[in-house]
Each structure stands twice: as structure tokens, then as C-alpha cells.
Design a protein around this motif. Sequence first.
Motif, PDB file in Angstrom:
ATOM      1  N   PRO A 341      -0.697  -0.497   5.256  1.00 43.94           N
ATOM      2  CA  PRO A 341       0.509   0.078   4.628  1.00 43.94           C
ATOM      3  C   PRO A 341       0.742   1.541   4.959  1.00 43.94           C
ATOM      4  CG  PRO A 341      -1.198  -0.378   2.982  1.00 43.94           C
ATOM      5  CD  PRO A 341      -1.644  -1.020   4.254  1.00 43.94           C
ATOM      6  N   LEU A 370       3.182  -7.776   4.568  1.00 41.22           N
ATOM      7  CA  LEU A 370       2.190  -7.028   3.776  1.00 41.22           C
ATOM      8  C   LEU A 370       2.487  -7.130   2.285  1.00 41.22           C
ATOM      9  CD1 LEU A 370       1.257  -3.599   5.424  1.00 41.22           C
ATOM     10  CD2 LEU A 370      -0.277  -5.376   4.644  1.00 41.22           C
ATOM     11  N   LEU A 371       3.751  -6.978   1.921  1.00 41.94           N
ATOM     12  CA  LEU A 371       4.130  -7.044   0.509  1.00 41.94           C
ATOM     13  C   LEU A 371       3.820  -8.419  -0.080  1.00 41.94           C
ATOM     14  CD1 LEU A 371       7.588  -5.206   0.591  1.00 41.94           C
ATOM     15  CD2 LEU A 371       5.426  -4.293  -0.244  1.00 41.94           C
ATOM     16  N   ASP A 374      -0.053  -8.967  -0.328  1.00 37.52           N
ATOM     17  CA  ASP A 374      -0.620  -8.141  -1.399  1.00 37.52           C
ATOM     18  C   ASP A 374      -0.278  -8.736  -2.762  1.00 37.52           C
ATOM     19  OD1 ASP A 374      -2.038  -5.953  -2.364  1.00 37.52           O
ATOM     20  OD2 ASP A 374      -0.245  -4.736  -2.589  1.00 37.52           O
ATOM     21  N   ARG A 381      -2.977  -3.476  -6.439  1.00 39.22           N
ATOM     22  CA  ARG A 381      -1.879  -3.339  -5.479  1.00 39.22           C
ATOM     23  C   ARG A 381      -2.189  -2.252  -4.456  1.00 39.22           C
ATOM     24  NH1 ARG A 381       3.378  -4.509  -6.530  1.00 39.22           N
ATOM     25  NH2 ARG A 381       3.603  -3.918  -4.342  1.00 39.22           N
ATOM     26  N   LYS A 382      -1.954  -2.561  -3.181  1.00 36.87           N
ATOM     27  CA  LYS A 382      -2.174  -1.606  -2.105  1.00 36.87           C
ATOM     28  C   LYS A 382      -0.864  -1.201  -1.433  1.00 36.87           C
ATOM     29  CE  LYS A 382      -6.712  -3.616  -1.004  1.00 36.87           C
ATOM     30  NZ  LYS A 382      -7.522  -4.310   0.031  1.00 36.87           N
ATOM     31  N   THR A 383       0.221  -1.871  -1.818  1.00 31.47           N
ATOM     32  CA  THR A 383       1.483  -1.649  -1.100  1.00 31.47           C
ATOM     33  C   THR A 383       2.583  -1.062  -1.979  1.00 31.47           C
ATOM     34  OG1 THR A 383       2.111  -3.960  -1.561  1.00 31.47           O
ATOM     35  CG2 THR A 383       1.022  -3.508   0.552  1.00 31.47           C
ATOM     36  N   LEU A 386       4.633   1.479  -0.111  1.00 36.85           N
ATOM     37  CA  LEU A 386       5.459   0.840   0.908  1.00 36.85           C
ATOM     38  C   LEU A 386       6.696   0.205   0.267  1.00 36.85           C
ATOM     39  CD1 LEU A 386       5.718   0.066   3.897  1.00 36.85           C
ATOM     40  CD2 LEU A 386       4.380  -1.992   3.402  1.00 36.85           C
ATOM     41  N   GLN A 387       6.508  -0.447  -0.872  1.00 45.09           N
ATOM     42  CA  GLN A 387       7.641  -1.044  -1.586  1.00 45.09           C
ATOM     43  C   GLN A 387       8.618   0.038  -2.046  1.00 45.09           C
ATOM     44  OE1 GLN A 387       6.539  -3.566  -4.870  1.00 45.09           O
ATOM     45  NE2 GLN A 387       8.619  -3.673  -5.666  1.00 45.09           N
TER      46      GLN A 387
END
Length: 613
Positions: A341, A370-371, A374, A381-383, A386-387
Motif C-alpha cells: 500500500p 489490495l483493498l 485486506d 487494516r493495512k490499507t 490507500l482507501q
Amino acid sequence: MHPDVAKLVEAGRIPRPVGERLSQLAPGNFCIHKSFGAGKVTDWDLPAKKVTIDFEKSTGQTMELQFAFQKTEWIPAEDFRAKKIEQLEELRTLSKSDPIALVVHLLQSHGGSMTGDALEKELSGAVIPEPTFKKWWDATKKTLRESRLAAVPQKRTEAIVLRTGDRSPAQSLVADFEAARDIKGMIRALEAIAADIGAFENDSDALKRLLSDIDEGAKKAARVQLGQALQLVAARDEVISSSKALELESSAVRLSDLLLSADPSRLAEEAGTLPSSRQRAVYEAFPNAFGDIWVSKIVKVFDSVGARGVTEIARILLERDAMPALVTHLRSAIARRALGPDALIWVCRERKGPAAEIFSADVGASVLNLLENDHLSDGPRKTSRLQSLLGDDKTLLTDLVAIMDINETRNFARRLLDCPVFGELEKKSLMARIIKARPETAELVNGSNQKRPDEVLLVSWESLEKKKTELDDIVRNKIPQNREDVKIAKSYGDLRENFEYKSAKDMEKYLGFRRTALEKEIANSRGTDFKGSDAGRINIGTIVTLADAAGAETEITVLGAWDSIPETKTVSYLSEVGKALVGRAPGETVQVRDEETEQMQTLTVRSIRPFNP
């Protein structure tokens, strides 16, 4: 001891230690409360076990004696905080006539040290007018550094430390380093030395004695605390670069030495925890460490060093005309949907700069991939960043669909509409941007597609039961407990600075969100034992045997929405692999991503059989 309390002690009604603590809460005494600030006891009622205190933030506060025992701390009348209550005008006069004396008095009242943020909170508004505080503190800070009465760091979040005793400032700084019990303490001491390097103008020998200790500490830490060892050596190099009298011995440990001896699997993780300036020093040491292959080495850690790391590495590669290697690496990683991300965020933000060559339709697919992955995983949550980028960057989606053909645009828009990460309002907002740029996609949200029913999820009975158990625990245990936590935290006082209250309210939001999500998932799911699955084609509840070009075979089991188990090659029918397999018949070929290498591979369906629970 207060006379009234002394009588109770002599009569044996309370122990002497309790009497001494109770006397500290006698009328006329001062105390400090975590939320209300400093206060003066104005009255007490010993038979009723109550005490009344005029606090800075709450006058006439009546408290139970037991609660006051636990939540307040006695301070002497000469304490700075006590003087703010009764001698405020004197402090305001002192701030103008002798600001250094004011700061020294404040530091003494806080045990000799406090952060710049804490100092501002204590002075701004009450002692010094808020509009003029910054100007006053900038001038005072400069004078304080010149006086050598205190060590004043550059960062507001680090402690200003009052120097005491007969030692010179240089001797005090060296003593702090020598007294450090661990690597973190040594790093903090070196940072203080770098910030006050002028104190060593006539005493460079004191610094030279530290270099061997730093070498020894770095060598020991490198075995188990690589990140701290890197930071220690980087901090030492900052001190050396600030001092004209210091030179590094040829035998001294360097950042390049630590990089060469480091386990590659640990290097990215450890370096990624460092502050930006220290990370940059580490990455700049790659050429000395690895010579001609330094670019390939630094590109390998690019995906795993966090947001600060990817920015620093890209900047270094750009400065040294080595961007082509990063571009090649990123293109390959994006095609394999293997980019993390933080690296994807960098590509999106730099799409009109260094990442212009990489920005393609595949970037959009990688973001959604990725979203989705995840969201399906059980971990933290790692994204989230990014979101947020998709919503915050108003032109990102417009730029993405502008470089897609119409089929790519429609497929991307469909995936976005189906992505479970976004709420309905968020989807509408994002789709509005896509439709504005590509009006032909409007059909996706008009007519029959405007109110799409939630898709029924096929799940195993076991995974469904786990979801129900989690929901039951939230409703029966966690939410009631959280309500109590909120009530208790609220009773602690000032909600603006009440950490316990903020934490409890954050948990309240999370539990509410999780409850809603679980209720929706359970309502839209249908449990099954997968018996009787049609094995004529790959379906949910089948085991498929696949063969690669060399004839090597592998088995993959396709099960319900929540049944992915990578260790046993069991995949959800909603996963990328599951979607690629479902519907295929024996003899057909399929493109599947390898779970371990992330490489796309072409496999042939050899056989299909029903899953037997």
C-alpha cells in the motif's frame, strides 16, 4: 500534621501515614489534578469525608476524600503551578523582566525537565498572552541555549532538561550519555549533544571519549536490535558532522558495515521504523555497502520500508539517475499485484512526476485488489491510507480512467461498485467522478443496476458459527462493558484531555461499526456443508487438480466466502484465485497467481471432484 488530623491519629482512629496524606489536603494547601490542573484546597468536612478545591479549570469542586487521595498530588506553595493560582501577576511580570528565571522555575517544579509542548501548555494564555507566546518563546529559547542552563532540543515533543550541579554543560551532556542504560538512552543523549554542540567548543576531548562506547554499543545492538544500531550510528554521524574537531576513526563502525552484516529480511522492517532523516542516512549508505549492486539491493526493500522510506529511497534514486531500475521493479510488481500500500500511494501521488511511466490501468486494479484482500483478512487494516487517498485526491480516479479504454473503465467501475470496503455514499461519490470523466459508465448506476440487492454469500456452517459467536460476544459482553468504561472515564473530568474517555469512545465507534458489519454479513449469508456440489466444472465445494507446463500438479479446494486457509490451499470463491477457477472445466487453462511467489502462472485443469467434509 494538621492539628485536627493529629487528634485523630493520637486517638488511633487513623494510621499516621493516612494522617500525613490527609494533612496535605488541609485548607490552604495546594495540589495538582490530571484533568483539572493545579488547585487550592478551600474547605474540608472531615466527618462527611469531603474536600472542596478551587482548580484552575473548575472552581468550587467538591470531592470525596478517598477520590481526592487517589486523583490529586500535593505540591508545595512555592511550586510554579501553585503560584499560578495566587501569584499570577508576579509570574507575568517575571516573564518580561527575567524570562530565563521563569523557565528555570517552571522546570524545577516539574522535576527538572518537560517537553516544549508541555511548557507551552503551562505558560501560553495564563502567564503569557497566547498571540505573543511564539515570539516570546523563540527569543527565550535562544537565550536559554546560550546560557547553557538547560539542554534545549529542536523538537517540541522532546524534553528540555535543566542542568544542575558544578559540572559544565559539556560535562553534563557527556554524563547523560554515560549514564544511559540502553541504546535508546544513548541515542537521546547524542541528539542532545548534537543540538548543543557549541558547549564542546573548548572541550572536544570529552566527545572523543564517547566514540569507542558508541562503537561497542552499535556492535552489540546490531545482533538483536538492528534498527536501534542504525539509529545510534546515524546519530553519532550527526554529532561528528556538527563538530569541526571530530573525525571518525578508520576502524569505527559505519552504517555501511551494519547494512552488509544485516539479515536482508530484517533490514526493511528495521529501517522503516526510523525517523525520515535517519532513514535517508541509512539509504545513502547503500552505495558504500553494496558497490555496483546497490541499486538492486535498495529496490528490493522499497516495498517494505513504510511511507517515509519509499519517499526517501525514490528521492535518492532520482538524485543519482537510477530511477529506471525502480520503474522496472514497480511495473513488474504492479503486474503481479504484489506492490504494498505505501508504494502504491507513492505511485499515485507521483503520477505526474517520477512515477508517470508506471501509472497505468494496472495501478487501479492493484489498488482495488489490495483493498479487497485486506478487507477479507482477519488482521488489522493495512490499507486505510490507500482507501482515504481515493477520496481525498479529487483527480486520482479521473486520471486513472483517462488512460483506460472503455472496457477497462467499465471493468474498473464494476469492481469499485462491488468492493465491500466502501460504503454506499462513498461509492456514489467515487462513481460520480468516474462518470464525469467517462459519461459512458453512467449505465452502471442507472436503471436495474441502481438498486442492486446484496449478494448472498455461501459460507460453511463452521465459519458462519464463528461470525455469530463474535456478534454475540460484542452484543452481550463488549458493548455493555464499553458503556461502563465510558461512564467511568467520563467521571475523571475534563473530556478534552481525558485519554481514557477518548479511548472508550473510539472503542464504542469500532464496536458499533463491527456489529453492523457482522449483522449485514450474517443476514446475507447462507450456510452449507458443500455436499452434492456439481463436479462437471469447478464450483463452490469442489477440489481441483491443476498442472503446470512441466506437469507438476497441485490441488486447490474452492469453498465458501469466509473459508480461505492458505496453508491447505483452500480458497474462497470470492478471492482472486477463486474467481479465476470457478466455471472452468477439465482440459481448460487458467491464469492463477501463486500465493507464495505472487507470480502469474498458466495451469491446466486436470480433474475435479466434490469436496467431502
